[in-house]
Structures are given as structure tokens and as C-alpha cells.
Design an enzyme around this catalytic site. Structure first.
Site, PDB file in Angstrom:
ATOM      1  N   ASP A   1     -11.134  37.944   1.783  1.00 46.56           N
ATOM      2  CA  ASP A   1     -11.312  39.013   0.798  1.00 46.56           C
ATOM      3  C   ASP A   1      -9.994  39.756   0.673  1.00 46.56           C
ATOM      4  OD1 ASP A   1     -14.028  38.536   0.238  1.00 46.56           O
ATOM      5  OD2 ASP A   1     -14.660  39.717   1.963  1.00 46.56           O
TER       6      ASP A   1
ATOM      7  N   ASP B   1     -16.389  36.426  -5.391  1.00 46.31           N
ATOM      8  CA  ASP B   1     -17.397  37.496  -5.380  1.00 46.31           C
ATOM      9  C   ASP B   1     -17.527  38.136  -6.761  1.00 46.31           C
ATOM     10  OD1 ASP B   1     -17.663  37.058  -2.618  1.00 46.31           O
ATOM     11  OD2 ASP B   1     -16.247  38.650  -2.123  1.00 46.31           O
TER      12      ASP B   1
END
EC number: 3.4.23.36
Length: 163
Positions: free
Chosen positions: A124, A142
Site C-alpha cells: 500500500d 484497492d
């Protein structure tokens, strides 16, 4: 071609769009892995940072602290979901909003599955914050999954409204 709507998108075209999402996701993650150390934070604006975070769990770091079994669970779940989505696209690929939603979710799910398979975690790197509040770090995959979920909700609302 009997049974095919003019202007409809084929399964192959939906899969190519999903592949573009996967490539964009993996490319951005490779850039982050090459330029950032785990925990690095580079402010971009007053509300947005580039970071390097490793998520061993799922959305919002769900099960992040589990003992390692979650890697295989989420990898398997992602592959199962991908198979189901491809089956749905094969059956409903002519329903544009629905198929876009599924394609975005497919590309995002497989982008994160690749991370789990290679690294054991999801990379991330997008961090949004304001007034001391920090949204959990996320990535291109995401984002695609989130937009796809929103499109699924909109598609269902349109379907309910029509009936």
C-alpha cells in the site's frame, strides 16, 4: 452474430481492461518498492502522502496481525472471486455498468492476489489524511475495487428504480 448486442463488449475486452488495471497496480507498486523503505512517508500535499506500507490482512488491515494463515486464505478467496467474476462477465458482459463494476473489482482483486503470492502481503502506498485523521493506506488495486463496488451499488439502485 446471433445473441450478441451491437456494440456490446466481449469477455476478452473486459479481461483486457482488467489486465490494464493489474499492470497499472503492479507498476506503481514496483516503483514504491524500489524508491521507498518500509515506513517511509513523503508528503505530497497537506492531505496526501506517498508511503510504503505492507498489509498482511485485508481491507482496513483486517486480520493483519494473524499468524500467517490469512495470506493463503485471502489468496484463495481472491482467486475464487476472480473465477466467479469471470463467470459473471461471461453471462452479463453486455450489461455495461455491471460489467465495468465487475471488471474493476477483478483487476483490483488480482492485483492484490499477485502481491500476496509474491510478497506475502499487499503493498500500500496512498495515504490520505486531514485534521489528524488518517485513512488506512491503500493502492491502485484497492481504488479499482472501491470504484467497482460503488458502480455495483449504482447498478443495483438503477435496477430497483426501473422495477
Amino acid at each position: 452474430m446471433a445473441g450478441k448486442n451491437r456494440g456490446s463488449v466481449s469477455l476478452t475486452q473486459w479481461l483486457l481492461i482488467a489486465a490494464v488495471i493489474i499492470v497499472a497496480d503492479q507498476f506503481t507498486k514496483i516503483l514504491i518498492l524500489g524508491a521507498f523503505q518500509l515506513g517511509d512517508v513523503h508528503p505530497v500535499t497537506s492531505f496526501f502522502d506517498l508511503v510504503r506500507a505492507h498489509n498482511y490482512g485485508a481491507a482496513f488491515s483486517f486480520l493483519h496481525g494473524a499468524s500467517g494463515w490469512q495470506r493463503w486464505f485471502f489468496l484463495g478467496l481472491g482467486l475464487f472471486a476472480a473465477g466467479f467474476i469471470i463467470w459473471m462477465l461471461r453471462r452479463h458482459g453486455q450489461q455495461m455498468l455491471f460489467a465495468w463494476a465487475l471488471t474493476l473489482i477483478l483487476g483490483g482483486a488480482l492485483g492484490n492476489v499477485i502481491d500476496r503470492a509474491i510478497h506475502g502481503y499487499v503493498v500500500d502506498f496512498i495515504q490520505v489524511h486531514a485534521g489528524g485523521w488518517y485513512f488506512p493506506a491503500f493502492n491502485v488495486a484497492d481504488s479499482a475495487i472501491t470504484i467497482g463496488a460503488i458502480l455495483l451499488i449504482l447498478d443495483e439502485l438503477r435496477r430497483v428504480r426501473r422495477s
